[in-house]
Design an enzyme around this catalytic site. Structure first.
Site, PDB file in Angstrom:
ATOM      1  N   LYS A   1      -2.566  75.606   3.578  1.00 33.60           N
ATOM      2  CA  LYS A   1      -1.393  74.780   3.914  1.00 33.60           C
ATOM      3  C   LYS A   1      -0.203  75.093   3.001  1.00 33.60           C
ATOM      4  O   LYS A   1       0.913  75.271   3.467  1.00 33.60           O
ATOM      5  CB  LYS A   1      -1.725  73.273   3.801  1.00 33.60           C
ATOM      6  CG  LYS A   1      -2.867  72.815   4.686  1.00 33.60           C
ATOM      7  CD  LYS A   1      -3.098  71.320   4.584  1.00 33.60           C
ATOM      8  CE  LYS A   1      -3.515  70.819   3.219  1.00 33.60           C
ATOM      9  NZ  LYS A   1      -4.844  71.318   2.754  1.00 33.60           N
TER      10      LYS A   1
ATOM     11  N   ARG B   1      -8.479  80.632  -6.849  1.00 32.28           N
ATOM     12  CA  ARG B   1      -7.032  80.346  -6.736  1.00 32.28           C
ATOM     13  C   ARG B   1      -6.418  80.117  -8.117  1.00 32.28           C
ATOM     14  O   ARG B   1      -7.008  79.461  -8.981  1.00 32.28           O
ATOM     15  CB  ARG B   1      -6.835  79.085  -5.878  1.00 32.28           C
ATOM     16  CG  ARG B   1      -5.395  78.628  -5.797  1.00 32.28           C
ATOM     17  CD  ARG B   1      -5.145  77.716  -4.624  1.00 32.28           C
ATOM     18  NE  ARG B   1      -5.787  76.412  -4.736  1.00 32.28           N
ATOM     19  CZ  ARG B   1      -5.766  75.512  -3.760  1.00 32.28           C
ATOM     20  NH1 ARG B   1      -5.164  75.760  -2.614  1.00 32.28           N
ATOM     21  NH2 ARG B   1      -6.371  74.348  -3.919  1.00 32.28           N
TER      22      ARG B   1
ATOM     23  N   ARG C   1      -3.063  62.030   4.969  1.00 33.92           N
ATOM     24  CA  ARG C   1      -4.478  62.384   4.824  1.00 33.92           C
ATOM     25  C   ARG C   1      -5.382  61.295   5.374  1.00 33.92           C
ATOM     26  O   ARG C   1      -6.607  61.466   5.384  1.00 33.92           O
ATOM     27  CB  ARG C   1      -4.793  62.596   3.347  1.00 33.92           C
ATOM     28  CG  ARG C   1      -4.881  64.075   2.923  1.00 33.92           C
ATOM     29  CD  ARG C   1      -5.111  64.091   1.450  1.00 33.92           C
ATOM     30  NE  ARG C   1      -5.713  65.269   0.913  1.00 33.92           N
ATOM     31  CZ  ARG C   1      -5.019  66.255   0.336  1.00 33.92           C
ATOM     32  NH1 ARG C   1      -3.709  66.235   0.332  1.00 33.92           N
ATOM     33  NH2 ARG C   1      -5.660  67.259  -0.218  1.00 33.92           N
TER      34      ARG C   1
ATOM     35  N   ARG D   1      -6.048  75.062 -11.288  1.00 35.74           N
ATOM     36  CA  ARG D   1      -5.950  73.611 -11.122  1.00 35.74           C
ATOM     37  C   ARG D   1      -7.229  72.947 -11.575  1.00 35.74           C
ATOM     38  O   ARG D   1      -8.312  73.459 -11.345  1.00 35.74           O
ATOM     39  CB  ARG D   1      -5.723  73.288  -9.638  1.00 35.74           C
ATOM     40  CG  ARG D   1      -4.282  73.280  -9.240  1.00 35.74           C
ATOM     41  CD  ARG D   1      -4.103  73.195  -7.757  1.00 35.74           C
ATOM     42  NE  ARG D   1      -4.872  72.140  -7.118  1.00 35.74           N
ATOM     43  CZ  ARG D   1      -4.785  71.827  -5.823  1.00 35.74           C
ATOM     44  NH1 ARG D   1      -3.943  72.497  -5.050  1.00 35.74           N
ATOM     45  NH2 ARG D   1      -5.516  70.875  -5.291  1.00 35.74           N
TER      46      ARG D   1
ATOM     47  N   ARG E   1     -14.212  67.404  -2.221  1.00 40.81           N
ATOM     48  CA  ARG E   1     -12.935  67.405  -1.482  1.00 40.81           C
ATOM     49  C   ARG E   1     -13.171  67.746  -0.007  1.00 40.81           C
ATOM     50  O   ARG E   1     -12.507  67.192   0.875  1.00 40.81           O
ATOM     51  CB  ARG E   1     -11.945  68.386  -2.125  1.00 40.81           C
ATOM     52  CG  ARG E   1     -11.352  67.824  -3.414  1.00 40.81           C
ATOM     53  CD  ARG E   1     -10.757  68.893  -4.301  1.00 40.81           C
ATOM     54  NE  ARG E   1      -9.575  69.522  -3.757  1.00 40.81           N
ATOM     55  CZ  ARG E   1      -9.108  70.704  -4.175  1.00 40.81           C
ATOM     56  NH1 ARG E   1      -9.736  71.375  -5.125  1.00 40.81           N
ATOM     57  NH2 ARG E   1      -8.030  71.190  -3.642  1.00 40.81           N
TER      58      ARG E   1
HETATM   59  P1  AMP Z   1      -3.818  69.032  -2.655  1.00 42.79           P
HETATM   60  O1  AMP Z   1      -2.928  69.744  -3.607  1.00 42.79           O
HETATM   61  O2  AMP Z   1      -3.154  68.700  -1.347  1.00 42.79           O
HETATM   62  O3  AMP Z   1      -5.154  69.706  -2.474  1.00 42.79           O
HETATM   63  O4  AMP Z   1      -4.127  67.607  -3.332  1.00 42.79           O
HETATM   64  C1  AMP Z   1      -4.815  67.508  -4.565  1.00 42.79           C
HETATM   65  C2  AMP Z   1      -5.342  66.091  -4.748  1.00 42.79           C
HETATM   66  O5  AMP Z   1      -4.240  65.168  -4.769  1.00 42.79           O
HETATM   67  C3  AMP Z   1      -6.242  65.581  -3.628  1.00 42.79           C
HETATM   68  O6  AMP Z   1      -7.594  65.986  -3.808  1.00 42.79           O
HETATM   69  C4  AMP Z   1      -6.068  64.068  -3.772  1.00 42.79           C
HETATM   70  O7  AMP Z   1      -6.791  63.581  -4.891  1.00 42.79           O
HETATM   71  C5  AMP Z   1      -4.590  63.938  -4.120  1.00 42.79           C
HETATM   72  N1  AMP Z   1      -3.754  63.807  -2.903  1.00 42.79           N
HETATM   73  C6  AMP Z   1      -2.816  64.684  -2.461  1.00 42.79           C
HETATM   74  N2  AMP Z   1      -2.243  64.247  -1.345  1.00 42.79           N
HETATM   75  C7  AMP Z   1      -2.822  63.048  -1.052  1.00 42.79           C
HETATM   76  C8  AMP Z   1      -2.668  62.100   0.011  1.00 42.79           C
HETATM   77  N3  AMP Z   1      -1.803  62.306   1.012  1.00 42.79           N
HETATM   78  N4  AMP Z   1      -3.453  60.997  -0.019  1.00 42.79           N
HETATM   79  C9  AMP Z   1      -4.309  60.766  -1.015  1.00 42.79           C
HETATM   80  N5  AMP Z   1      -4.529  61.631  -2.040  1.00 42.79           N
HETATM   81  C10 AMP Z   1      -3.782  62.765  -2.059  1.00 42.79           C
END
Ligand code: AMP
Length: 222
Positions: free
Chosen positions: A13, A127, A88, A163, A174
């Site tokens: 994404k 990554r 989400r 990360r 996840r």
């Molecule tokens: P990402 O970078 O999109 O993989 O997000 C990393 C982490 O941030 C996720 O595993 C969640 O813990 C948190 N997170 C990001 N976006 C959301 C969202 N829209 N709702 C809830 N938690 C989020």
């Protein structure tokens, strides 16, 4: 156009959002990036989010909805919007509809980037992200630990970091969290008639997989 990118962790994404931003000059908002920045700056939002992010759980809906409301009310989305990592949950999707309608617009497309779990796990564990410019890179093709340790940003030469939630244990959680909370959004947007799907892993284009996915995805944008 206002677009939501759907797909599990590591589906691509963030990479596709950056390519879209470059080509169409749209605004890219990633809730993951916003939260990581908040954690880095030790803000109240960052402190609240940290414990959820570290174990791969979702941050509570209300916190995310407040952050996005604030962003959408203050950013210029006249060239269109790409949302990556938000919504989400169905609750977030409903809140998004209200937010967009409050600023006189709506959602045009939800694009699902469909990537098999085994590909995603390998991708996420290799990554790396640039500390300087945020570029997403990968050590997947590097052979020795020395090569991995000295890997620098392909764009700006900056230092790359992993990360804290990009490890195999957290990734499995996840993926489970995605299947439980975010998969229902596929149905949600399908029922609204705005869902499109692209493959996130194209075996005969491994060298330029991201570009190949982008070619398919761009066909939906006009
Ligand atoms: P990402 O970078 O999109 O993989 O997000 C990393 C982490 O941030 C996720 O595993 C969640 O813990 C948190 N997170 C990001 N976006 C959301 C969202 N829209 N709702 C809830 N938690 C989020």
């Amino acid at each position: 156009m206002n677009i939501v990118l759907l797909g599990g962790p590591g589906a691509g994404k963030g990479t596709q959002a950056e390519l879209l931003k470059e080509k169409f000059k749209m605004l890219h908002l990633s809730t993951g990036d916003i939260l990581r920045e908040a954690m880095k700056n030790n803000t109240e939002e960052g402190k609240k989010a940290k414990k959820f992010i570290e174990c791969g759980e979702l941050v509570p809906d209300q916190l995310i909805i407040d952050i996005m409301k604030n962003k959408l009310n203050n950013e210029d989305i006249s060239n269109g919007l790409i949302l990556d990592g938000f919504p989400r949950t169905v609750e977030q999707a409903e809140a998004l509809e209200t937010m967009l309608s409050d600023i006189g617009t709506g959602l045009d497309l939800a694009i699902l980037i469909d990537t098999p779990d085994d590909v995603v796990i390998k991708r996420i564990c290799s990554r790396r992200t640039c500390k300087n410019c945020g570029k997403i890179g990968s050590v997947i093709n590097l052979r020795t630990q020395e090569e991995i340790d000295s890997y620098k940003c392909p764009d700006c030469g900056g230092e790359m970091y992993q990360r804290l939630d990009d490890n195999e244990e957290t990734v499995l959680n996840r993926i489970n969290v995605y299947n439980k909370n975010t998969q229902p959004l596929i149905d949600y947007y399908d029922k609204k008639g705005i869902l499109k799907k692209v493959e996130g892993d194209i075996p005969d284009r491994q060298e330029d997989n991201a570009q190949a996915v982008f070619e398919n995805l761009s066909m939906f944008i006009h």
